[in-house]
Motif scaffolding. Structure first.
Motif, PDB file in Angstrom:
ATOM      1  N   LYS A  25      24.369  10.165  -7.547  1.00 41.15           N
ATOM      2  CA  LYS A  25      24.995   9.482  -6.409  1.00 41.15           C
ATOM      3  C   LYS A  25      24.075   9.413  -5.193  1.00 41.15           C
ATOM      4  O   LYS A  25      24.176   8.495  -4.397  1.00 41.15           O
ATOM      5  N   HIS A  26      23.191  10.374  -5.072  1.00 43.67           N
ATOM      6  CA  HIS A  26      22.345  10.481  -3.887  1.00 43.67           C
ATOM      7  C   HIS A  26      20.886  10.162  -4.163  1.00 43.67           C
ATOM      8  O   HIS A  26      20.089  10.080  -3.232  1.00 43.67           O
ATOM      9  N   LEU A  27      20.539   9.972  -5.422  1.00 42.22           N
ATOM     10  CA  LEU A  27      19.157   9.715  -5.814  1.00 42.22           C
ATOM     11  C   LEU A  27      18.880   8.217  -5.749  1.00 42.22           C
ATOM     12  O   LEU A  27      19.640   7.417  -6.294  1.00 42.22           O
ATOM     13  N   LEU A  28      17.827   7.852  -5.067  1.00 40.74           N
ATOM     14  CA  LEU A  28      17.464   6.438  -4.932  1.00 40.74           C
ATOM     15  C   LEU A  28      16.763   5.924  -6.189  1.00 40.74           C
ATOM     16  O   LEU A  28      16.216   6.697  -6.957  1.00 40.74           O
ATOM     17  N   GLY A  29      16.765   4.617  -6.354  1.00 39.20           N
ATOM     18  CA  GLY A  29      15.996   3.974  -7.419  1.00 39.20           C
ATOM     19  C   GLY A  29      16.699   3.945  -8.762  1.00 39.20           C
ATOM     20  O   GLY A  29      17.876   4.281  -8.896  1.00 39.20           O
ATOM     21  N   VAL A  75      11.536  13.826 -13.197  1.00 36.73           N
ATOM     22  CA  VAL A  75      12.129  14.188 -14.490  1.00 36.73           C
ATOM     23  C   VAL A  75      13.101  15.333 -14.236  1.00 36.73           C
ATOM     24  O   VAL A  75      12.751  16.333 -13.607  1.00 36.73           O
ATOM     25  N   ILE A  76      14.327  15.164 -14.730  1.00 40.91           N
ATOM     26  CA  ILE A  76      15.369  16.182 -14.585  1.00 40.91           C
ATOM     27  C   ILE A  76      15.728  16.674 -15.985  1.00 40.91           C
ATOM     28  O   ILE A  76      15.971  15.866 -16.885  1.00 40.91           O
ATOM     29  N   ILE A  77      15.765  17.980 -16.154  1.00 41.70           N
ATOM     30  CA  ILE A  77      16.253  18.572 -17.402  1.00 41.70           C
ATOM     31  C   ILE A  77      17.621  19.161 -17.101  1.00 41.70           C
ATOM     32  O   ILE A  77      17.762  20.005 -16.201  1.00 41.70           O
ATOM     33  N   ALA A  78      18.639  18.720 -17.834  1.00 41.84           N
ATOM     34  CA  ALA A  78      20.012  19.178 -17.634  1.00 41.84           C
ATOM     35  C   ALA A  78      20.558  19.701 -18.954  1.00 41.84           C
ATOM     36  O   ALA A  78      20.426  19.038 -19.985  1.00 41.84           O
ATOM     37  N   SER A  79      21.165  20.876 -18.901  1.00 36.85           N
ATOM     38  CA  SER A  79      21.674  21.457 -20.141  1.00 36.85           C
ATOM     39  C   SER A  79      22.747  22.490 -19.861  1.00 36.85           C
ATOM     40  O   SER A  79      22.668  23.225 -18.873  1.00 36.85           O
ATOM     41  N   PRO A  80      23.734  22.582 -20.757  1.00 37.03           N
ATOM     42  CA  PRO A  80      24.588  23.761 -20.719  1.00 37.03           C
ATOM     43  C   PRO A  80      23.771  24.937 -21.269  1.00 37.03           C
ATOM     44  O   PRO A  80      22.762  24.726 -21.946  1.00 37.03           O
ATOM     45  N   LEU A  81      24.205  26.131 -20.967  1.00 36.56           N
ATOM     46  CA  LEU A  81      23.556  27.318 -21.512  1.00 36.56           C
ATOM     47  C   LEU A  81      24.210  27.682 -22.836  1.00 36.56           C
ATOM     48  O   LEU A  81      25.430  27.859 -22.905  1.00 36.56           O
ATOM     49  N   LEU A 114      -1.189  12.181 -17.800  1.00 33.46           N
ATOM     50  CA  LEU A 114       0.207  11.947 -17.450  1.00 33.46           C
ATOM     51  C   LEU A 114       0.322  11.961 -15.933  1.00 33.46           C
ATOM     52  O   LEU A 114      -0.214  12.850 -15.267  1.00 33.46           O
ATOM     53  N   LYS A 115       1.022  10.983 -15.424  1.00 33.39           N
ATOM     54  CA  LYS A 115       1.273  10.878 -13.989  1.00 33.39           C
ATOM     55  C   LYS A 115       1.946  12.157 -13.475  1.00 33.39           C
ATOM     56  O   LYS A 115       2.820  12.720 -14.140  1.00 33.39           O
ATOM     57  N   ARG A 116       1.562  12.608 -12.311  1.00 30.76           N
ATOM     58  CA  ARG A 116       2.183  13.765 -11.660  1.00 30.76           C
ATOM     59  C   ARG A 116       3.582  13.379 -11.187  1.00 30.76           C
ATOM     60  O   ARG A 116       3.776  12.314 -10.602  1.00 30.76           O
ATOM     61  N   LYS A 117       4.555  14.261 -11.465  1.00 32.09           N
ATOM     62  CA  LYS A 117       5.952  13.980 -11.141  1.00 32.09           C
ATOM     63  C   LYS A 117       6.612  15.204 -10.520  1.00 32.09           C
ATOM     64  O   LYS A 117       6.116  16.316 -10.647  1.00 32.09           O
ATOM     65  N   ASN A 118       7.739  14.967  -9.884  1.00 32.45           N
ATOM     66  CA  ASN A 118       8.593  16.041  -9.397  1.00 32.45           C
ATOM     67  C   ASN A 118       9.802  16.132 -10.322  1.00 32.45           C
ATOM     68  O   ASN A 118      10.146  15.164 -11.003  1.00 32.45           O
ATOM     69  N   GLY A 119      10.437  17.279 -10.311  1.00 28.69           N
ATOM     70  CA  GLY A 119      11.576  17.436 -11.196  1.00 28.69           C
ATOM     71  C   GLY A 119      12.536  18.486 -10.716  1.00 28.69           C
ATOM     72  O   GLY A 119      12.351  19.111  -9.669  1.00 28.69           O
ATOM     73  N   ALA A 120      13.570  18.682 -11.508  1.00 23.46           N
ATOM     74  CA  ALA A 120      14.577  19.704 -11.229  1.00 23.46           C
ATOM     75  C   ALA A 120      15.215  20.109 -12.550  1.00 23.46           C
ATOM     76  O   ALA A 120      15.090  19.404 -13.562  1.00 23.46           O
ATOM     77  N   GLY A 171      26.752  20.686  -3.838  1.00 23.78           N
ATOM     78  CA  GLY A 171      25.941  20.523  -2.632  1.00 23.78           C
ATOM     79  C   GLY A 171      24.465  20.648  -2.937  1.00 23.78           C
ATOM     80  O   GLY A 171      23.632  19.908  -2.389  1.00 23.78           O
ATOM     81  N   GLN A 172      24.151  21.563  -3.823  1.00 22.33           N
ATOM     82  CA  GLN A 172      22.752  21.737  -4.226  1.00 22.33           C
ATOM     83  C   GLN A 172      22.242  20.482  -4.945  1.00 22.33           C
ATOM     84  O   GLN A 172      21.104  20.059  -4.727  1.00 22.33           O
ATOM     85  N   ALA A 173      23.071  19.863  -5.778  1.00 21.96           N
ATOM     86  CA  ALA A 173      22.679  18.626  -6.470  1.00 21.96           C
ATOM     87  C   ALA A 173      22.387  17.526  -5.465  1.00 21.96           C
ATOM     88  O   ALA A 173      21.382  16.814  -5.580  1.00 21.96           O
ATOM     89  N   ARG A 174      23.235  17.403  -4.464  1.00 23.44           N
ATOM     90  CA  ARG A 174      23.007  16.415  -3.411  1.00 23.44           C
ATOM     91  C   ARG A 174      21.703  16.703  -2.668  1.00 23.44           C
ATOM     92  O   ARG A 174      20.886  15.811  -2.455  1.00 23.44           O
ATOM     93  N   ASP A 175      21.509  17.959  -2.285  1.00 24.30           N
ATOM     94  CA  ASP A 175      20.311  18.330  -1.526  1.00 24.30           C
ATOM     95  C   ASP A 175      19.032  18.100  -2.324  1.00 24.30           C
ATOM     96  O   ASP A 175      18.021  17.648  -1.774  1.00 24.30           O
ATOM     97  N   ILE A 176      19.076  18.392  -3.616  1.00 24.29           N
ATOM     98  CA  ILE A 176      17.888  18.167  -4.448  1.00 24.29           C
ATOM     99  C   ILE A 176      17.597  16.678  -4.568  1.00 24.29           C
ATOM    100  O   ILE A 176      16.442  16.256  -4.524  1.00 24.29           O
ATOM    101  N   ALA A 177      18.633  15.859  -4.709  1.00 22.05           N
ATOM    102  CA  ALA A 177      18.424  14.405  -4.767  1.00 22.05           C
ATOM    103  C   ALA A 177      17.744  13.922  -3.502  1.00 22.05           C
ATOM    104  O   ALA A 177      16.781  13.145  -3.555  1.00 22.05           O
ATOM    105  N   LEU A 178      18.227  14.388  -2.359  1.00 24.62           N
ATOM    106  CA  LEU A 178      17.628  13.973  -1.088  1.00 24.62           C
ATOM    107  C   LEU A 178      16.179  14.445  -0.980  1.00 24.62           C
ATOM    108  O   LEU A 178      15.312  13.712  -0.499  1.00 24.62           O
ATOM    109  N   ARG A 179      15.920  15.643  -1.466  1.00 20.60           N
ATOM    110  CA  ARG A 179      14.539  16.154  -1.441  1.00 20.60           C
ATOM    111  C   ARG A 179      13.630  15.338  -2.356  1.00 20.60           C
ATOM    112  O   ARG A 179      12.495  15.022  -2.004  1.00 20.60           O
ATOM    113  N   LEU A 180      14.117  14.998  -3.545  1.00 16.80           N
ATOM    114  CA  LEU A 180      13.317  14.165  -4.461  1.00 16.80           C
ATOM    115  C   LEU A 180      13.064  12.792  -3.861  1.00 16.80           C
ATOM    116  O   LEU A 180      11.973  12.242  -3.999  1.00 16.80           O
TER     117      LEU A 180
END
Length: 189
Positions: A25-29, A75-81, A114-120, A171-180
């Motif tokens: 919701k907060h990540l551009l592009g 690049v975002i890695i999302a997973s249940p534990l 490989l292009k340098r990227k940011n992630g979470a 809130g952390q998800a929103r903040d990380i999107a804004l940081r990315l």
């Protein structure tokens, strides 16, 4: 800006995807989600075709994803534990990154980059409180993709209340999107 999200959850509307959707919701592009349980990407077969060739012998959806790894900014890695680690399907997907390892270490291809990227990293769990194995594995995967994780989102009480009620993780998800967004904008200028 483009973001590739690797979703290791079997649930397209579960706790992990709740956090991914909040980030989105907060990540551009443009954003592309790979659903490792549904996108029909085979695991590595250790056929060693890539030891002699700059491509993978398995002809499936991973061919396009290999290309995307040099186009995306995040690049975002999302997973249940599951047993304090990433899901098996996500690890099977990650096994296909062997192509990149072989290009660098075995074939020593001087043209490979490989292009340098940011992630979470996004992790959700109901009973697991031990997150170190999953975080270590996710960071190793991101490292193979020349991606630096800026932060990890944890929602670890989903047996008691769903991620959609975890105000801190949302809130952390929103903040990380804004940081990315901010990191991508500064890299483009």
């Amino acid at each position: 800006m483009q973001t590739l999200i690797i979703n290791g959850s079997p649930h397209k509307t579960g706790d992990t995807m709740t956090l991914v959707n909040e980030l989105n919701k907060h990540l551009l592009g443009e954003k592309r989600i790979i659903h490792t349980y549904y996108d029909k990407i085979s695991p590595c077969l250790d056929c060693r075709y890539c030891w002699q060739n700059p491509s993978c012998a398995i002809n499936d959806g991973m061919q396009e994803i290999y290309r995307l790894f040099n186009e995306v900014n995040n690049v975002i890695i999302a997973s249940p534990l599951y047993f304090s680690n990433l899901t098996g399907e996500l690890l099977s997907f990650a096994s296909r990154l062997q192509l990149f390892y072989v290009s660098r270490r075995i074939r020593k291809d001087p043209t490979f980059s490989l292009k340098r990227k940011n992630g979470a990293i996004i992790l959700a769990g109901g009973g697991d409180r031990i997150t170190e194995p999953a975080i270590t594995t996710a960071n190793y995967i991101l490292g193979q993709l020349n991606t630096k994780s800026v932060e990890t989102i944890l929602s670890l009480h989903t047996n008691d209340y769903p991620a959609k009620e975890d105000v801190g993780a949302l809130g952390q998800a929103r903040d990380i999107a804004l940081r990315l967004n901010e990191l991508s904008e500064s890299q483009m200028s």
